[in-house]
Write a protein that holds these residues in place. Structure first.
Motif, PDB file in Angstrom:
ATOM      1  N   GLU A  38       1.645   3.363  -5.053  1.00  0.00           N
ATOM      2  CA  GLU A  38       2.193   4.706  -5.267  1.00  0.00           C
ATOM      3  C   GLU A  38       1.361   5.775  -4.562  1.00  0.00           C
ATOM      4  N   ASP A  39       0.052   5.592  -4.588  1.00  0.00           N
ATOM      5  CA  ASP A  39      -0.863   6.582  -4.029  1.00  0.00           C
ATOM      6  C   ASP A  39      -1.224   6.335  -2.571  1.00  0.00           C
ATOM      7  N   LEU A  40      -0.736   5.239  -2.009  1.00  0.00           N
ATOM      8  CA  LEU A  40      -1.064   4.892  -0.629  1.00  0.00           C
ATOM      9  C   LEU A  40       0.048   5.375   0.300  1.00  0.00           C
ATOM     10  N   ASP A  41      -0.318   6.148   1.292  1.00  0.00           N
ATOM     11  CA  ASP A  41       0.641   6.579   2.310  1.00  0.00           C
ATOM     12  C   ASP A  41       1.147   5.321   3.019  1.00  0.00           C
ATOM     13  N   GLU A  42       2.453   5.113   3.024  1.00  0.00           N
ATOM     14  CA  GLU A  42       2.980   3.857   3.569  1.00  0.00           C
ATOM     15  C   GLU A  42       2.691   3.681   5.058  1.00  0.00           C
ATOM     16  N   LYS A  75      -7.735  -4.275  -0.656  1.00  0.00           N
ATOM     17  CA  LYS A  75      -7.765  -4.182  -2.115  1.00  0.00           C
ATOM     18  C   LYS A  75      -7.224  -5.507  -2.615  1.00  0.00           C
ATOM     19  N   ASN A 126       1.892  -1.924  -7.863  1.00  0.00           N
ATOM     20  CA  ASN A 126       2.786  -0.774  -7.733  1.00  0.00           C
ATOM     21  C   ASN A 126       2.051   0.531  -7.987  1.00  0.00           C
ATOM     22  N   LYS A 127       1.143   0.515  -8.953  1.00  0.00           N
ATOM     23  CA  LYS A 127       0.356   1.714  -9.244  1.00  0.00           C
ATOM     24  C   LYS A 127      -0.522   2.065  -8.033  1.00  0.00           C
ATOM     25  N   PHE A 128      -1.167   1.059  -7.436  1.00  0.00           N
ATOM     26  CA  PHE A 128      -2.006   1.292  -6.261  1.00  0.00           C
ATOM     27  C   PHE A 128      -1.171   1.794  -5.081  1.00  0.00           C
TER      28      PHE A 128
END
Length: 60
Positions: free
Chosen positions: A24-28, A5, A20-22
């Motif tokens: 937030e939804d990504l499993d680390e 991305k 940060n918004k992206f």
């Protein structure tokens, strides 16, 4: 599958907010790496343009 991305902004705060918004939804556990770059160039005698960009590499 590895995916990327790419984010590109003239202001670092915009880049930070969108990333940060992206993230937030990504499993680390799926995060592979983040590449960051800053470029600057002189538009004219009075204006310098900045480009703040980053690429998030992650597993889908």
């Amino acid at each position: 599958m590895i995916q990327v991305k790419v984010f590109d902004y003239e202001h670092e705060k915009d880049l930070e907010d969108d990333m940060n918004k992206f993230l937030e939804d990504l499993d680390e556990r799926k995060l592979v790496d983040i590449k960051y770059n800053v470029a600057a160039y002189q538009e004219d005698e009075e204006e310098q343009i900045y480009c703040f960009s980053a690429m998030v590499i992650y597993r889908a």
